[in-house]
Motif scaffolding. Structure first.
Motif, mmCIF file in Angstrom:
data_model
loop_
_atom_site.group_PDB
_atom_site.id
_atom_site.type_symbol
_atom_site.label_atom_id
_atom_site.label_comp_id
_atom_site.label_asym_id
_atom_site.label_seq_id
_atom_site.Cartn_x
_atom_site.Cartn_y
_atom_site.Cartn_z
ATOM 1 N N GLY A 181 7.781 10.909 6.216
ATOM 2 C CA GLY A 181 7.037 12.128 5.896
ATOM 3 C C GLY A 181 5.601 11.852 5.497
ATOM 4 N N ASN A 182 5.171 12.487 4.414
ATOM 5 C CA ASN A 182 3.771 12.405 4.000
ATOM 6 C C ASN A 182 3.473 11.241 3.061
ATOM 7 O OD1 ASN A 182 3.064 14.663 5.501
ATOM 8 N ND2 ASN A 182 3.527 16.066 3.819
ATOM 9 N N GLN A 183 4.464 10.438 2.772
ATOM 10 C CA GLN A 183 4.236 9.299 1.881
ATOM 11 C C GLN A 183 5.022 8.100 2.398
ATOM 12 O OE1 GLN A 183 5.756 9.089 -2.369
ATOM 13 N NE2 GLN A 183 3.560 9.252 -2.766
ATOM 14 N N VAL A 184 4.395 6.943 2.409
ATOM 15 C CA VAL A 184 5.073 5.743 2.875
ATOM 16 C C VAL A 184 4.528 4.534 2.129
ATOM 17 C CG1 VAL A 184 3.425 5.327 4.772
ATOM 18 C CG2 VAL A 184 5.768 4.463 4.955
ATOM 19 N N LEU A 185 5.413 3.599 1.823
ATOM 20 C CA LEU A 185 5.029 2.347 1.174
ATOM 21 C C LEU A 185 5.118 1.232 2.214
ATOM 22 C CD1 LEU A 185 4.307 0.794 -1.441
ATOM 23 C CD2 LEU A 185 6.772 0.436 -1.767
ATOM 24 N N LEU A 186 3.994 0.581 2.473
ATOM 25 C CA LEU A 186 3.928 -0.468 3.478
ATOM 26 C C LEU A 186 3.644 -1.814 2.817
ATOM 27 C CD1 LEU A 186 1.639 1.290 6.146
ATOM 28 C CD2 LEU A 186 4.146 1.377 5.965
ATOM 29 N N ALA A 187 4.286 -2.850 3.345
ATOM 30 C CA ALA A 187 3.948 -4.220 2.969
ATOM 31 C C ALA A 187 3.400 -4.907 4.207
ATOM 32 C CB ALA A 187 5.169 -4.962 2.442
ATOM 33 N N VAL A 188 2.220 -5.493 4.089
ATOM 34 C CA VAL A 188 1.572 -6.138 5.227
ATOM 35 C C VAL A 188 1.132 -7.541 4.849
ATOM 36 C CG1 VAL A 188 0.767 -3.915 6.127
ATOM 37 C CG2 VAL A 188 -0.749 -5.300 4.680
ATOM 38 N N LEU A 189 0.896 -8.346 5.896
ATOM 39 C CA LEU A 189 0.355 -9.688 5.727
ATOM 40 C C LEU A 189 -0.807 -9.827 6.695
ATOM 41 C CD1 LEU A 189 0.889 -12.440 4.286
ATOM 42 C CD2 LEU A 189 2.269 -13.087 6.277
ATOM 43 N N ALA B 96 10.591 10.090 -4.725
ATOM 44 C CA ALA B 96 11.838 10.255 -3.974
ATOM 45 C C ALA B 96 11.670 9.909 -2.504
ATOM 46 C CB ALA B 96 12.356 11.683 -4.134
ATOM 47 N N ALA B 97 10.456 10.046 -1.966
ATOM 48 C CA ALA B 97 10.224 9.728 -0.559
ATOM 49 C C ALA B 97 10.447 8.249 -0.269
ATOM 50 C CB ALA B 97 8.808 10.123 -0.159
ATOM 51 N N LEU B 98 10.420 7.401 -1.298
ATOM 52 C CA LEU B 98 10.597 5.967 -1.130
ATOM 53 C C LEU B 98 12.003 5.513 -1.496
ATOM 54 C CD1 LEU B 98 7.292 4.906 -2.959
ATOM 55 C CD2 LEU B 98 7.578 5.554 -0.557
ATOM 56 N N TYR C 173 0.840 -1.194 0.000
ATOM 57 C CA TYR C 173 0.000 0.000 0.000
ATOM 58 C C TYR C 173 0.873 1.240 0.000
ATOM 59 C CZ TYR C 173 -3.591 -3.295 1.469
ATOM 60 O OH TYR C 173 -4.450 -4.363 1.534
ATOM 61 N N LEU C 174 0.620 2.106 -0.945
ATOM 62 C CA LEU C 174 1.294 3.405 -0.980
ATOM 63 C C LEU C 174 0.334 4.435 -0.393
ATOM 64 C CD1 LEU C 174 3.704 5.132 -1.838
ATOM 65 C CD2 LEU C 174 2.608 5.406 -4.080
ATOM 66 N N LEU C 175 0.681 4.975 0.768
ATOM 67 C CA LEU C 175 -0.168 5.944 1.455
ATOM 68 C C LEU C 175 0.429 7.336 1.277
ATOM 69 C CD1 LEU C 175 -0.811 4.060 4.837
ATOM 70 C CD2 LEU C 175 -2.060 3.867 2.678
ATOM 71 N N SER C 176 -0.356 8.243 0.747
ATOM 72 C CA SER C 176 0.081 9.627 0.536
ATOM 73 C C SER C 176 -0.928 10.553 1.191
ATOM 74 C CB SER C 176 0.176 9.942 -0.965
ATOM 75 O OG SER C 176 1.086 9.072 -1.608
#
Length: 429
Positions: free
Chosen positions: A125-133, A254-256, A56-59
């Motif tokens: 910051g204001n954007q994050v890429l999460l991997a979940v199970l 760039a945030a990732l 999930y990419l959360l912005s």
């Protein structure tokens, strides 16, 4: 993903009771993009259905939250997603209560100290890429002794590179399909400026000086490069990384990125207080961005701050592993004073600070890339009565302390400074 696509839910969301037949509807928003909330199932060798990790990419906006909390719970393994706000960003993307967090911006975090994982999310910051199970699959995998890191792609981060031109140029050339905008592959000159700056041969160009090139023609890109002068910053991705984001409908920004190749670094200063103190003055002042920051001045020669490498004009970013973003001067002073005889500060010099501001990035991203991915950094949880922090203890179902709750989008304060401290805007240490 067509509008009205539905996903079978494996656990309750937001505390609402439901069984495995319950469904959540995801509406496709072209502006937000596709965040691939699909949960695909594969059969393992023991006949148990185990879910695949979901990305999930959360912005969010600067005044918004990601809309979830990250918990460490007694009797429950992993970093647990909780308090998914109904209608919030995380819930709209498909994050579910009970999911386990495996990865933050390409860093495997399941084995890391919980407090460290929270810091990684905040530093993004204001954007994050999460991997979940999902929780059931996580617990099943743990019971089988599986290495969860093997369920994830090895490298999903683009790379941020800052190139200084020499007499031969920047050391790369650009090619792309004729008449197609935004598709640019780089050929890199051996031992040229681009290669020395970390640009991999054959990589794909995603951003130029902080701006996406997705709508650039070849002519426009050439003009932008010429306007860059003697320095240029590129966000690039290998073919494998580019494919990872493209197939999931995600935009790599760039945030990732992996920032380890950048020449602009934050510095970690560990100091043990001497008889005359640490030997510096902390002063509140305006940053180049217009925000208020905490700066180091009057660094005394030969005292601990000077010996640790502090320079006048450095801006303070973190104290004892805790970001000071959002804190005022008095709250920052309390953090520094929390430990009687020693302190660890993260600082950045003005030139590096200006670079990250121009790119719209948090300087702490570079600190995260310098920090070992093994999670060997183990900042202790702050004492609520002495140092305001990122974690607080709530009464869970098993009594006081049965939940350790770390909000991934807010900082809570438990002590207010006195009126005398509120009037002071600088403090000697």
């Amino acid at each position: 993903m067509p509008s009205g696509w539905v996903l079978p839910r494996l656990s309750k969301v937001l505390g609402l009771e439901g069984d495995k037949k319950s469904i959540i509807t995801f509406e496709f928003n072209p502006k937000d993009g596709i965040d691939n909330p699909a949960l695909s199932l594969t059969e393992d060798t023991d006949g148990e259905a185990v879910g695949e990790p979901r990305f999930y990419l959360l912005s969010k906006g600067s005044t918004e939250t990601f809309g979830f909390s990250l918990n460490e719970e007694l009797g429950c393994q992993g970093h647990v997603i909780r308090q998914v706000e109904l209608g919030g960003l995380a819930q709209r993307r498909g994050l579910q209560d009970g999911d386990r967090l495996l990865q933050v911006n390409g860093h495997f975090v399941d084995h890391m100290d919980h407090h460290r994982v929270v810091q990684k999310i905040k530093a993004s910051g204001n954007q994050v890429l999460l991997a979940v199970l999902d929780g059931d699959s996580y617990e099943a995998s743990k019971a089988l002794g599986r290495d969860l890191s093997q369920m994830l792609p090895a490298d999903i981060r683009p790379r941020l590179c800052h190139i200084t031109r020499d007499k031969s140029g920047f050391g790369f050339s650009v090619s792309g399909p004729e008449g197609v905008k935004g598709t640019f592959q780089l050929s890199v000159q051996q031992d040229g400026p681009a290669e020395r700056a970390g640009v991999p041969p054959g990589s794909w160009l995603l951003e130029l000086n902080g701006a996406s090139v997705s709508n650039y023609s070849h002519t426009q890109l050439t003009r932008k490069l010429k306007q860059s002068g003697s320095k240029v910053t590129l966000l690039v991705a290998s073919s494998a990384v580019e494919e990872f984001y493209r197939l999931r409908g995600l935009r790599a920004t760039a945030a990732l990125a992996d920032t380890s190749w950048l020449p602009f670094k934050v510095r970690e200063l560990h100091m043990v207080k001497g008889p005359a103190g640490y030997g510096f003055l902390l002063k509140e002042d305006d940053c180049s961005s217009g925000a208020t920051g905490q700066f180091m001045w009057d660094v005394d020669v030969g005292l601990p701050a000077d010996q640790a490498g502090m320079k006048e004009g450095d801006r303070l970013l973190a104290v004892n592993g805790e970001s000071i973003e959002g804190l005022d001067h008095q709250q920052t002073v309390l953090r520094i004073r929390a430990r009687d005889d020693q302190v660890t500060l993260v600082v950045i010099d003005p030139a590096a600070d200006a670079f990250y501001h121009s790119m719209g990035l948090s300087p702490l991203l570079s600190f995260e890339d310098n920090d070992p991915a093994s999670g060997s950094h183990t900042s202790s949880l702050p004492s609520p009565s002495a140092s305001p922090g990122l974690c607080h203890v709530e009464v869970g179902p098993k009594g006081p302390g049965s939940w350790l709750v770390a909000a991934a989008n807010s900082i809570g304060f438990t002590q207010s400074p006195s009126q005398e401290e509120q009037r002071r805007l600088q403090q000697a240490f």
